[in-house]
Design a protein around this motif. Structure first.
Motif, PDB file in Angstrom:
ATOM      1  N   ASP A   1       0.826  -1.186   0.000  1.00  0.00           N
ATOM      2  CA  ASP A   1       0.000   0.000   0.000  1.00  0.00           C
ATOM      3  C   ASP A   1       0.871   1.251   0.000  1.00  0.00           C
ATOM      4  OD1 ASP A   1       0.634   0.868   2.708  1.00  0.00           O
ATOM      5  OD2 ASP A   1      -0.699  -0.663   3.449  1.00  0.00           O
ATOM      6  N   GLY A   2       0.269   2.411  -0.146  1.00  0.00           N
ATOM      7  CA  GLY A   2       1.007   3.659  -0.227  1.00  0.00           C
ATOM      8  C   GLY A   2       1.750   4.042   1.033  1.00  0.00           C
ATOM      9  N   TYR A   3       1.315   3.522   2.167  1.00  0.00           N
ATOM     10  CA  TYR A   3       1.970   3.870   3.417  1.00  0.00           C
ATOM     11  C   TYR A   3       3.277   3.131   3.631  1.00  0.00           C
ATOM     12  CZ  TYR A   3      -2.318   6.239   4.698  1.00  0.00           C
ATOM     13  OH  TYR A   3      -3.385   7.085   4.725  1.00  0.00           O
ATOM     14  N   THR A   4       3.411   1.973   3.036  1.00  0.00           N
ATOM     15  CA  THR A   4       4.621   1.193   3.257  1.00  0.00           C
ATOM     16  C   THR A   4       5.564   1.180   2.066  1.00  0.00           C
ATOM     17  OG1 THR A   4       3.491  -0.825   2.567  1.00  0.00           O
ATOM     18  CG2 THR A   4       3.483  -0.328   4.923  1.00  0.00           C
ATOM     19  N   ALA A   5       5.120   1.679   0.919  1.00  0.00           N
ATOM     20  CA  ALA A   5       5.926   1.610  -0.299  1.00  0.00           C
ATOM     21  C   ALA A   5       7.250   2.342  -0.171  1.00  0.00           C
ATOM     22  CB  ALA A   5       5.142   2.155  -1.485  1.00  0.00           C
ATOM     23  N   SER A   6       7.279   3.450   0.529  1.00  0.00           N
ATOM     24  CA  SER A   6       8.509   4.232   0.637  1.00  0.00           C
ATOM     25  C   SER A   6       9.463   3.693   1.687  1.00  0.00           C
ATOM     26  CB  SER A   6       8.184   5.686   0.950  1.00  0.00           C
ATOM     27  OG  SER A   6       7.539   5.775   2.206  1.00  0.00           O
ATOM     28  N   ASP A   7       8.961   2.867   2.587  1.00  0.00           N
ATOM     29  CA  ASP A   7       9.776   2.258   3.636  1.00  0.00           C
ATOM     30  C   ASP A   7      10.427   3.299   4.544  1.00  0.00           C
ATOM     31  OD1 ASP A   7      10.449  -0.152   4.865  1.00  0.00           O
ATOM     32  OD2 ASP A   7      12.429  -0.165   3.946  1.00  0.00           O
ATOM     33  N   VAL A   8       9.697   4.393   4.795  1.00  0.00           N
ATOM     34  CA  VAL A   8      10.176   5.430   5.711  1.00  0.00           C
ATOM     35  C   VAL A   8       9.048   5.819   6.658  1.00  0.00           C
ATOM     36  CG1 VAL A   8      11.854   6.379   4.072  1.00  0.00           C
ATOM     37  CG2 VAL A   8       9.554   7.357   4.187  1.00  0.00           C
ATOM     38  N   THR A   9       9.412   6.515   7.694  1.00  0.00           N
ATOM     39  CA  THR A   9       8.459   7.127   8.619  1.00  0.00           C
ATOM     40  C   THR A   9       8.698   8.631   8.583  1.00  0.00           C
ATOM     41  OG1 THR A   9       8.215   5.218  10.066  1.00  0.00           O
ATOM     42  CG2 THR A   9       7.857   7.372  11.068  1.00  0.00           C
ATOM     43  N   LEU A  10       7.628   9.395   8.521  1.00  0.00           N
ATOM     44  CA  LEU A  10       7.726  10.849   8.590  1.00  0.00           C
ATOM     45  C   LEU A  10       7.499  11.265  10.031  1.00  0.00           C
ATOM     46  CD1 LEU A  10       5.624  11.838   5.464  1.00  0.00           C
ATOM     47  CD2 LEU A  10       8.091  11.546   5.641  1.00  0.00           C
ATOM     48  N   ALA A  11       8.425  12.052  10.560  1.00  0.00           N
ATOM     49  CA  ALA A  11       8.335  12.542  11.931  1.00  0.00           C
ATOM     50  C   ALA A  11       8.154  14.052  11.870  1.00  0.00           C
ATOM     51  CB  ALA A  11       9.589  12.175  12.704  1.00  0.00           C
ATOM     52  N   LEU A  12       6.938  14.508  12.170  1.00  0.00           N
ATOM     53  CA  LEU A  12       6.620  15.925  12.083  1.00  0.00           C
ATOM     54  C   LEU A  12       6.632  16.593  13.445  1.00  0.00           C
ATOM     55  CD1 LEU A  12       3.640  15.801   9.561  1.00  0.00           C
ATOM     56  CD2 LEU A  12       6.084  16.079   9.086  1.00  0.00           C
ATOM     57  N   ASP A  13       6.945  17.882  13.437  1.00  0.00           N
ATOM     58  CA  ASP A  13       6.936  18.726  14.631  1.00  0.00           C
ATOM     59  C   ASP A  13       5.667  19.573  14.563  1.00  0.00           C
ATOM     60  OD1 ASP A  13       7.290  20.681  16.565  1.00  0.00           O
ATOM     61  OD2 ASP A  13       9.154  21.458  15.715  1.00  0.00           O
ATOM     62  N   SER A  14       4.706  19.331  15.441  1.00  0.00           N
ATOM     63  CA  SER A  14       3.415  20.010  15.369  1.00  0.00           C
ATOM     64  C   SER A  14       3.539  21.534  15.457  1.00  0.00           C
ATOM     65  CB  SER A  14       2.471  19.509  16.459  1.00  0.00           C
ATOM     66  OG  SER A  14       2.942  19.860  17.746  1.00  0.00           O
ATOM     67  N   ALA A  15       4.440  22.020  16.270  1.00  0.00           N
ATOM     68  CA  ALA A  15       4.609  23.472  16.395  1.00  0.00           C
ATOM     69  C   ALA A  15       5.104  24.082  15.089  1.00  0.00           C
ATOM     70  CB  ALA A  15       5.569  23.797  17.538  1.00  0.00           C
ATOM     71  N   ALA A  16       5.994  23.389  14.387  1.00  0.00           N
ATOM     72  CA  ALA A  16       6.509  23.886  13.115  1.00  0.00           C
ATOM     73  C   ALA A  16       5.424  23.885  12.049  1.00  0.00           C
ATOM     74  CB  ALA A  16       7.707  23.059  12.663  1.00  0.00           C
ATOM     75  N   VAL A  17       4.599  22.845  12.011  1.00  0.00           N
ATOM     76  CA  VAL A  17       3.497  22.785  11.048  1.00  0.00           C
ATOM     77  C   VAL A  17       2.523  23.922  11.308  1.00  0.00           C
ATOM     78  CG1 VAL A  17       1.517  21.431  10.258  1.00  0.00           C
ATOM     79  CG2 VAL A  17       3.709  20.299  10.682  1.00  0.00           C
ATOM     80  N   THR A  18       2.144  24.119  12.548  1.00  0.00           N
ATOM     81  CA  THR A  18       1.207  25.186  12.899  1.00  0.00           C
ATOM     82  C   THR A  18       1.789  26.555  12.566  1.00  0.00           C
ATOM     83  OG1 THR A  18       0.323  23.819  14.661  1.00  0.00           O
ATOM     84  CG2 THR A  18      -0.154  26.167  14.776  1.00  0.00           C
ATOM     85  N   ARG A  19       3.070  26.742  12.855  1.00  0.00           N
ATOM     86  CA  ARG A  19       3.725  28.030  12.611  1.00  0.00           C
ATOM     87  C   ARG A  19       3.750  28.356  11.120  1.00  0.00           C
ATOM     88  NH1 ARG A  19       7.428  27.033  15.882  1.00  0.00           N
ATOM     89  NH2 ARG A  19       8.880  26.045  14.465  1.00  0.00           N
ATOM     90  N   ILE A  20       4.094  27.411  10.271  1.00  0.00           N
ATOM     91  CA  ILE A  20       4.184  27.682   8.838  1.00  0.00           C
ATOM     92  C   ILE A  20       2.802  27.941   8.251  1.00  0.00           C
ATOM     93  CG2 ILE A  20       4.149  25.273   8.050  1.00  0.00           C
ATOM     94  CD1 ILE A  20       6.326  27.985   6.507  1.00  0.00           C
ATOM     95  N   CYS A  21       1.795  27.243   8.720  1.00  0.00           N
ATOM     96  CA  CYS A  21       0.449  27.453   8.193  1.00  0.00           C
ATOM     97  C   CYS A  21      -0.148  28.760   8.673  1.00  0.00           C
ATOM     98  CB  CYS A  21      -0.454  26.284   8.565  1.00  0.00           C
ATOM     99  SG  CYS A  21       0.048  24.768   7.740  1.00  0.00           S
TER     100      CYS A  21
END
Length: 91
Positions: A1-21
């Motif tokens: 499936d699309g979630y496992t095809a890249s064989d990576v995990t994305l680790a996001l910083d919620s404060a950074a996402v909120t700040r940029i948006c």
């Protein structure tokens, strides 16, 4: 499936996402929470990955997380697995 095809995990910083948006030029709906940014149907910025060691000082980018080798979850926010649905369902 699309979630496992890249064989990576994305680790996001919620404060950074909120700040940029929250810096979105339209200013019509200020983002108060990272989940709102991940769930709305609007596009706020382009998302890209850069090679490790890339000097981002000269680039117009804001880091919001890292790509790491695949762990049990495909997506982590603030080092915790994400629960509930994300994204926008077009009906």
């Amino acid at each position: 499936d699309g979630y496992t095809a890249s064989d990576v995990t994305l680790a996001l910083d919620s404060a950074a996402v909120t700040r940029i948006c929250a810096q979105d030029a339209s200013g019509t709906l200020p983002v108060q929470h990272w989940r709102a940014a991940a769930s709305w149907g609007d596009d706020y910025a382009l998302l890209a990955t850069l090679s490790p060691g890339t000097d981002i000082a000269a680039l117009p980018v804001t880091p919001i997380g890292t790509v790491m080798p695949r762990c049990e979850e495909p997506l982590l926010v603030d080092a915790a697995p994400v629960t509930g649905a994300l994204g926008w369902e077009h009906g």
